[in-house]
Design an enzyme around this catalytic site. Structure first.
Site, short mmCIF file in Angstrom:
data_model
loop_
_atom_site.label_atom_id
_atom_site.label_comp_id
_atom_site.label_asym_id
_atom_site.label_seq_id
_atom_site.Cartn_x
_atom_site.Cartn_y
_atom_site.Cartn_z
N ASP A 63 2.64 -9.62 -4.09
CA ASP A 63 2.23 -9.89 -5.47
C ASP A 63 3.43 -10.48 -6.22
O ASP A 63 4.52 -9.91 -6.20
CB ASP A 63 1.76 -8.60 -6.14
CG ASP A 63 0.48 -8.07 -5.49
OD1 ASP A 63 -0.13 -8.83 -4.70
OD2 ASP A 63 0.10 -6.91 -5.74
N GLU A 99 0.14 -0.34 3.22
CA GLU A 99 -0.77 -0.93 2.22
C GLU A 99 -1.12 0.16 1.22
O GLU A 99 -1.35 1.30 1.60
CB GLU A 99 -2.02 -1.47 2.94
CG GLU A 99 -3.18 -1.86 2.06
CD GLU A 99 -2.84 -2.90 1.00
OE1 GLU A 99 -2.26 -3.95 1.31
OE2 GLU A 99 -3.15 -2.64 -0.19
N GLU A 136 5.47 -4.03 7.80
CA GLU A 136 4.99 -5.05 6.86
C GLU A 136 4.54 -4.32 5.60
O GLU A 136 3.68 -3.44 5.67
CB GLU A 136 3.81 -5.85 7.44
CG GLU A 136 3.34 -6.94 6.46
CD GLU A 136 2.05 -7.66 6.88
OE1 GLU A 136 1.38 -7.21 7.83
OE2 GLU A 136 1.71 -8.65 6.22
N GLU A 181 -2.29 -16.66 3.99
CA GLU A 181 -1.68 -17.91 4.46
C GLU A 181 -2.76 -18.89 4.93
O GLU A 181 -2.70 -20.08 4.63
CB GLU A 181 -0.73 -17.56 5.62
CG GLU A 181 0.15 -18.69 6.05
CD GLU A 181 1.21 -18.18 7.05
OE1 GLU A 181 1.29 -16.96 7.29
OE2 GLU A 181 1.95 -19.02 7.56
N LYS A 192 5.12 -12.06 -14.87
CA LYS A 192 5.76 -11.80 -16.16
C LYS A 192 7.18 -11.28 -15.95
O LYS A 192 7.39 -10.35 -15.15
CB LYS A 192 4.95 -10.78 -16.96
CG LYS A 192 3.62 -11.34 -17.41
CD LYS A 192 2.89 -10.40 -18.31
CE LYS A 192 1.57 -11.05 -18.73
NZ LYS A 192 0.48 -10.15 -18.85
N THR A 248 -1.08 -15.02 8.16
CA THR A 248 -1.76 -13.90 7.50
C THR A 248 -3.09 -14.43 6.94
O THR A 248 -3.32 -15.65 6.92
CB THR A 248 -0.92 -13.36 6.33
OG1 THR A 248 -1.02 -14.25 5.22
CG2 THR A 248 0.55 -13.20 6.71
C1 LIG Z 1 -1.62 -10.88 -1.94
S1 LIG Z 1 -2.01 -9.63 -0.83
C2 LIG Z 1 -1.34 -10.24 0.71
C3 LIG Z 1 -1.93 -9.52 1.91
C4 LIG Z 1 -1.37 -9.96 3.28
N1 LIG Z 1 0.05 -9.65 3.39
C5 LIG Z 1 -1.61 -11.43 3.51
O1 LIG Z 1 -0.66 -12.19 3.45
O2 LIG Z 1 -2.77 -11.79 3.76
C6 LIG Z 1 -0.81 -8.38 -1.23
C7 LIG Z 1 -1.14 -7.04 -0.63
O3 LIG Z 1 -0.05 -6.17 -0.88
C8 LIG Z 1 -0.54 -4.92 -1.33
N2 LIG Z 1 0.52 -4.35 -2.17
C9 LIG Z 1 0.95 -4.85 -3.34
N3 LIG Z 1 1.95 -4.10 -3.85
C10 LIG Z 1 2.15 -3.09 -2.95
C11 LIG Z 1 3.02 -1.99 -2.92
N4 LIG Z 1 3.88 -1.75 -3.92
N5 LIG Z 1 2.97 -1.15 -1.88
C12 LIG Z 1 2.08 -1.37 -0.87
N6 LIG Z 1 1.21 -2.40 -0.85
C13 LIG Z 1 1.24 -3.26 -1.87
C14 LIG Z 1 -1.80 -5.27 -2.10
O4 LIG Z 1 -2.68 -4.18 -2.22
C15 LIG Z 1 -2.36 -6.40 -1.24
O5 LIG Z 1 -3.19 -5.92 -0.21
#
Ligand SMILES: C[S@@+](CC[C@H](N)C(=O)[O-])C[C@H]1O[C@@H](n2cnc3c(N)ncnc32)[C@H](O)[C@@H]1O
Length: 214
Positions: free
Chosen positions: A116, A68, A43, A193, A120, A190
């Protein structure tokens, strides 16, 4: 390779039996870490870990690796693991950009949960379903490519459908409202979610598959 934003978090991570501190050393050898030949699912952006931890509990014959980029976020995931003994779960603190230096054709499935959206247009390459990332995943997958995505973000979902299908993926299990669909039954939620469900927002989901092109 590791992103250490916080010294205390880095120290806690290093001491955890779940965290692999030097993941590049296991490139091509992740089965040795788990000591079995079971499939490995990752994941990307596991956040506080609910999804991957519950998957590891429910599916003991699959190995899971949570990825992460922020160690401070991983500290919160580790708290959930305090009283659990899961031999099929590992966690690594890297940016997804570094996946190819950690995995070599050994992953069966990738989960992208509430990634994320990078709204943009000029940042579109940072989206985890961009062409650039899909190229990276080609070197990570073992046999067929399988990407499972969930998101609340309609723009990211539309972008992903276009990007994945243009790249050669076949889409299945597509829903614009996961929690009012037949896919709800097997769904593990999650943290994000859960928030969106409480707000009554629909969750978009898809599974993208592609037979290895080699
Ligand atoms: C919006 S949160 C969603 C967290 C989890 N998957 C959930 O659904 O509850 C996005 C997570 O992805 C991590 N993240 C974003 N870009 C990433 C990357 N390029 N590599 C690793 N982790 C990343 C962020 O730090 C954050 O913890």
């Amino acid at each position: 390779m590791r992103l250490r934003k916080n010294n205390k978090a880095g120290e806690v991570l290093r001491k955890s039996r779940y965290v692999i501190d030097n993941p590049g050393e296991y490139k091509g050898k992740w089965h040795e870490v788990f000591d079995n030949a079971n499939d490995i699912h990752i994941e990307i952006g596991m956040g506080k870990g609910k999804f991957i931890i519950e998957n590891a509990i429910k599916y003991p014959n699959i190995n899971f690796i949570g990825i992460e980029k922020y160690d401070t976020v991983l500290m919160l995931a580790l708290k959930k693991l305090n009283n659990l003994e899961l031999s099929n779960l590992k966690i690594i603190c890297i940016d997804a950009k570094e996946l190819e230096s950690v995995f070599d054709h050994e992953i069966a499935q990738i989960y992208l949960n509430f990634s994320d959206p990078w709204p943009k247009n000029r940042h579109h390459k940072r989206r985890l379903t961009s062409h650039d990332y899909l190229k990276v995943y080609d070197n990570v997958f073992k046999n067929d490519n399988v990407i499972v995505q969930k998101t609340d973000n309609q723009v990211l979902f539309g972008y992903s459908i276009e990007s994945l299908s243009t790249y050669g993926y076949t889409l299945k299990n597509v829903s614009l409202d996961l929690h009012n669909s037949k896919y709800k039954e097997d769904n593990i939620t999650t943290e994000y979610e859960e928030k969106f469900i409480q707000r009554g927002q629909p969750i978009f989901c898809l599974t993208a598959t592609m037979t290895n092109r080699e």
